[in-house]
Each structure stands twice: as C-alpha cells, then as structure tokens.
Design a protein around this motif. Structure first.
Motif, mmCIF file in Angstrom:
data_model
loop_
_atom_site.group_PDB
_atom_site.id
_atom_site.type_symbol
_atom_site.label_atom_id
_atom_site.label_comp_id
_atom_site.label_asym_id
_atom_site.label_seq_id
_atom_site.Cartn_x
_atom_site.Cartn_y
_atom_site.Cartn_z
ATOM 1 N N GLU A 17 0.849 -1.034 0.269
ATOM 2 C CA GLU A 17 -0.570 0.286 0.306
ATOM 3 C C GLU A 17 0.730 0.824 0.344
ATOM 4 O O GLU A 17 0.527 2.098 -0.700
ATOM 5 C CB GLU A 17 -0.389 -0.183 1.480
ATOM 6 C CG GLU A 17 -2.289 1.380 1.773
ATOM 7 C CD GLU A 17 -3.041 1.050 2.072
ATOM 8 O OE1 GLU A 17 -4.207 1.150 2.213
ATOM 9 O OE2 GLU A 17 -2.821 0.085 2.849
ATOM 10 N N LYS A 18 2.341 1.209 0.964
ATOM 11 C CA LYS A 18 2.833 2.682 1.024
ATOM 12 C C LYS A 18 3.998 2.845 0.468
ATOM 13 O O LYS A 18 3.982 3.927 -0.002
ATOM 14 C CB LYS A 18 3.141 2.424 2.296
ATOM 15 C CG LYS A 18 1.881 2.378 4.112
ATOM 16 C CD LYS A 18 2.825 2.839 5.048
ATOM 17 C CE LYS A 18 1.277 2.921 5.375
ATOM 18 N NZ LYS A 18 2.372 3.169 7.086
ATOM 19 N N HIS A 19 4.745 1.246 -0.677
ATOM 20 C CA HIS A 19 5.795 2.275 -0.543
ATOM 21 C C HIS A 19 5.900 0.828 -2.546
ATOM 22 O O HIS A 19 6.362 1.823 -3.333
ATOM 23 C CB HIS A 19 7.189 1.167 0.354
ATOM 24 C CG HIS A 19 6.921 1.890 1.311
ATOM 25 N ND1 HIS A 19 7.096 3.125 1.657
ATOM 26 C CD2 HIS A 19 6.519 0.601 1.973
ATOM 27 C CE1 HIS A 19 7.327 2.678 3.097
ATOM 28 N NE2 HIS A 19 6.723 2.005 3.927
ATOM 29 N N VAL A 20 5.161 -0.222 -2.840
ATOM 30 C CA VAL A 20 5.431 -0.963 -3.729
ATOM 31 C C VAL A 20 5.416 0.082 -5.233
ATOM 32 O O VAL A 20 5.994 0.404 -6.121
ATOM 33 C CB VAL A 20 4.322 -1.971 -3.841
ATOM 34 C CG1 VAL A 20 5.009 -2.700 -5.640
ATOM 35 C CG2 VAL A 20 4.607 -2.866 -2.819
ATOM 36 N N ASP A 21 4.293 1.247 -4.606
ATOM 37 C CA ASP A 21 4.172 1.970 -6.566
ATOM 38 C C ASP A 21 4.733 2.691 -6.233
ATOM 39 O O ASP A 21 5.208 3.167 -8.015
ATOM 40 C CB ASP A 21 3.053 2.854 -6.276
ATOM 41 C CG ASP A 21 1.679 1.940 -6.404
ATOM 42 O OD1 ASP A 21 1.892 1.100 -6.238
ATOM 43 O OD2 ASP A 21 1.042 3.134 -5.962
ATOM 44 N N VAL A 79 -7.795 -6.310 0.918
ATOM 45 C CA VAL A 79 -8.549 -5.828 -0.201
ATOM 46 C C VAL A 79 -8.755 -5.253 0.954
ATOM 47 O O VAL A 79 -9.532 -3.981 0.400
ATOM 48 C CB VAL A 79 -9.892 -7.507 0.603
ATOM 49 C CG1 VAL A 79 -11.308 -6.537 0.395
ATOM 50 C CG2 VAL A 79 -9.762 -8.167 -0.307
ATOM 51 N N GLU A 80 -8.547 -4.575 2.087
ATOM 52 C CA GLU A 80 -8.442 -3.789 2.907
ATOM 53 C C GLU A 80 -8.510 -2.049 2.357
ATOM 54 O O GLU A 80 -8.297 -1.086 2.070
ATOM 55 C CB GLU A 80 -8.346 -4.264 3.973
ATOM 56 C CG GLU A 80 -9.580 -4.127 5.165
ATOM 57 C CD GLU A 80 -10.624 -4.221 4.846
ATOM 58 O OE1 GLU A 80 -10.861 -2.536 4.994
ATOM 59 O OE2 GLU A 80 -11.588 -4.670 4.183
ATOM 60 N N ALA A 81 -6.704 -2.930 1.908
ATOM 61 C CA ALA A 81 -6.072 -1.134 1.200
ATOM 62 C C ALA A 81 -6.701 -1.742 -0.131
ATOM 63 O O ALA A 81 -6.530 -0.100 -0.499
ATOM 64 C CB ALA A 81 -4.820 -2.645 1.136
ATOM 65 N N SER A 82 -7.009 -2.127 -0.757
ATOM 66 C CA SER A 82 -7.548 -1.472 -1.957
ATOM 67 C C SER A 82 -8.797 -0.832 -2.025
ATOM 68 O O SER A 82 -8.846 0.008 -2.348
ATOM 69 C CB SER A 82 -7.724 -2.827 -2.721
ATOM 70 O OG SER A 82 -6.780 -3.635 -3.265
ATOM 71 N N LYS A 83 -9.587 -0.961 -0.603
ATOM 72 C CA LYS A 83 -10.942 -0.180 -0.642
ATOM 73 C C LYS A 83 -10.377 0.870 -0.268
ATOM 74 O O LYS A 83 -11.082 2.469 -0.498
ATOM 75 C CB LYS A 83 -11.608 -1.065 0.468
ATOM 76 C CG LYS A 83 -12.406 -2.224 -0.412
ATOM 77 C CD LYS A 83 -13.456 -3.346 1.250
ATOM 78 C CE LYS A 83 -13.974 -3.773 0.858
ATOM 79 N NZ LYS A 83 -14.743 -4.821 1.740
ATOM 80 N N ARG A 84 -9.414 1.152 0.615
ATOM 81 C CA ARG A 84 -8.907 2.302 0.973
ATOM 82 C C ARG A 84 -7.876 2.945 -0.672
ATOM 83 O O ARG A 84 -8.681 4.672 -0.576
ATOM 84 C CB ARG A 84 -7.696 2.152 1.842
ATOM 85 C CG ARG A 84 -8.402 1.506 3.280
ATOM 86 C CD ARG A 84 -7.040 2.205 4.421
ATOM 87 N NE ARG A 84 -6.178 1.256 4.446
ATOM 88 C CZ ARG A 84 -6.351 -0.005 4.618
ATOM 89 N NH1 ARG A 84 -7.042 -0.301 5.370
ATOM 90 N NH2 ARG A 84 -5.063 -1.007 4.996
ATOM 91 N N ARG A 85 -8.034 2.421 -1.730
ATOM 92 C CA ARG A 85 -7.538 3.591 -2.380
ATOM 93 C C ARG A 85 -8.675 4.013 -3.594
ATOM 94 O O ARG A 85 -8.214 4.371 -4.328
ATOM 95 C CB ARG A 85 -6.269 2.492 -3.112
ATOM 96 C CG ARG A 85 -6.316 2.862 -4.211
ATOM 97 C CD ARG A 85 -4.727 2.270 -4.944
ATOM 98 N NE ARG A 85 -4.085 1.518 -4.556
ATOM 99 C CZ ARG A 85 -2.531 1.869 -5.070
ATOM 100 N NH1 ARG A 85 -2.433 2.627 -6.108
ATOM 101 N NH2 ARG A 85 -1.918 0.733 -4.964
ATOM 102 N N VAL A 86 -9.544 2.660 -3.840
ATOM 103 C CA VAL A 86 -10.743 3.458 -4.487
ATOM 104 C C VAL A 86 -11.953 3.217 -4.209
ATOM 105 O O VAL A 86 -12.545 3.543 -4.724
ATOM 106 C CB VAL A 86 -10.883 2.314 -5.942
ATOM 107 C CG1 VAL A 86 -9.588 1.753 -6.049
ATOM 108 C CG2 VAL A 86 -11.332 1.141 -5.292
#
Length: 233
Positions: A17-21, A79-86
């Motif tokens: 969530e924080k670093h891969v991108d 899934v929770e990380a994705s929800k926070r993003r979109v």
C-alpha cells in the motif's frame, strides 16, 4: 499453501500500500508498463475482473480508463488496502481463485491477473472458471514469475518439475517475510492456458532505456524475471 500465502500477504499489505508503487522497480517500472501496454485501447464501460488485486494499483488504473471493475484477492488485508485506494468506485472483496467464482457466466470482458497465479499449484480449475465468467471474445492478461528466473535463481536440478519454492523478502514495513510459490516449466504455462484460451501474445518484459542508470537495470534487462501472457476466449 493457501495459509502461507494469506500469512505472508497479511504482513506485506502495508508495504504494497505504501511503497510498491514508487520503490519496487520490478513492479512499477518493469511488470506494470508491459501489462498496461497489452490492455484494450478503449476500456470505457468494459467489465473487468482484477484477479489478485493486491493493494489495488491495477484496480485504480482500470477505473481511470472508464472500466467497471470488480477486484478480488485472497488476502483480507490487501482487500482493505484496495478499498482505501478506490473507495466505492469498484466492487472489492476477498475471494479464493482456487474455488468456484461467485459470478454469473459471461460476466467480464477482460480478466487481468498480475503476479498471482504462481501461488496456485493447479491452474486447470482456475482457467476453467476464468473461461466460464468471461464473455465471448473476452481477453485474459496475466503475469507470473518467468520459469527461467526461478530455475536459475534457485539452482534447481529439474527444469520440468513443478515444485514449491520459498524465499525471504526484506521489506520496509514488514521486515523479513517468507514468501512461498510454485515454479513450473514454460510448456505447462502455455499448455494450461491454451486448453481454455487462444494465446495471442507472449511478452518477456524489459525495462525502458530511460532507467539505464539505475542499479537494477542491467540485471532485469538481460535476465527475464516475469512472463506475461495475453489470450482470448
């Protein structure tokens, strides 16, 4: 195996969530540009399944391209990380690709699976379900570890074996995390795919020359690390 994947990615979720991108060259500057280049030019209102969505980077791109997106992942933390993003711009929930998918027949125009399938031993039932939920003339795009990379890096004795491998990833948030996955020969990857789909393109990515001064450039420019397959129903 499933429990190992869930445990590993529960630990890795914050790093994704924080670093891969921005900090993972293999994802941000190698795999992702190659995958994006294979997408349809017009994705407006296409129904897309992000199969193994991780922290939602691809989900977000598909939304921006105008697609109607459903994103699934085995890891509840991802899934929770994705929800926070979109937010509510996509349907996102935990789902096991090795089980029957909770979708109607012919639901999706496009299925994208990024660096997910090497965590699954038997692809036959997965591709059977992908085929069932895909619309006629729909497309499948997936990336996995390149069989040459795993065979060479892990110094294996039998290229043709399907075998379980493990390595430790050291991440900023999680620290050392053991990640377990399957290695399989190229013929198995292609034959399993072609049992259900027509293969259109095989891509062994190379990084853009704009990154030639980066310390990782020569390594991944001359040694294949991922393999991408584009196929259609």
């Amino acid at each position: 195996m499933k429990d190992k994947v869930i445990e590993a990615y529960a630990k890795l979720a914050k790093d994704y969530e924080k670093h891969v991108d921005t900090q993972s060259a293999y994802n941000a500057y190698y795999e992702r540009p190659a995958m994006i280049s294979l997408l349809p030019q017009d994705m407006n209102r296409l129904s897309v399944l992000d199969a193994g969505c991780a922290a939602g980077w691809y989900t977000e791109q598909f939304i921006r391209m105008g697609a109607q997106v459903t994103a699934i992942d085995l890891s509840p933390q991802m899934v929770e990380a994705s929800k926070r993003r979109v937010g509510d711009k996509a349907t996102v929930f935990a789902c096991d690709l090795t089980e029957p998918l909770p979708f109607d027949d012919e639901s999706f125009d496009l299925i994208v699976s990024s660096l997910t399938l090497h965590y699954i031993e038997d692809w036959a039932p997965v591709f059977c379900e992908f085929h069932r939920v895909m619309k006629p003339e729909g497309s499948l795009i997936f990336s996995v570890h390149h069989p040459f990379m795993d065979f060479k890096s892990f110094d294996r004795s039998d290229y043709f074996a399907r075998e379980l491998l493990s390595e430790v990833w050291n991440k900023k948030e999680a620290g050392p995390v053991e990640v377990t996955f399957y290695r399989r020969p190229l013929q198995e990857i292609l034959n399993r795919t072609s049992e259900r789909f027509i293969i259109d393109r095989i891509v062994e990515p190379q990084p853009s020359p704009e990154f030639k001064d980066e310390p990782w450039y020569e390594r991944i420019n001359k040694n294949p690390h991922f393999l991408i397959v584009k196929a259609r129903k």
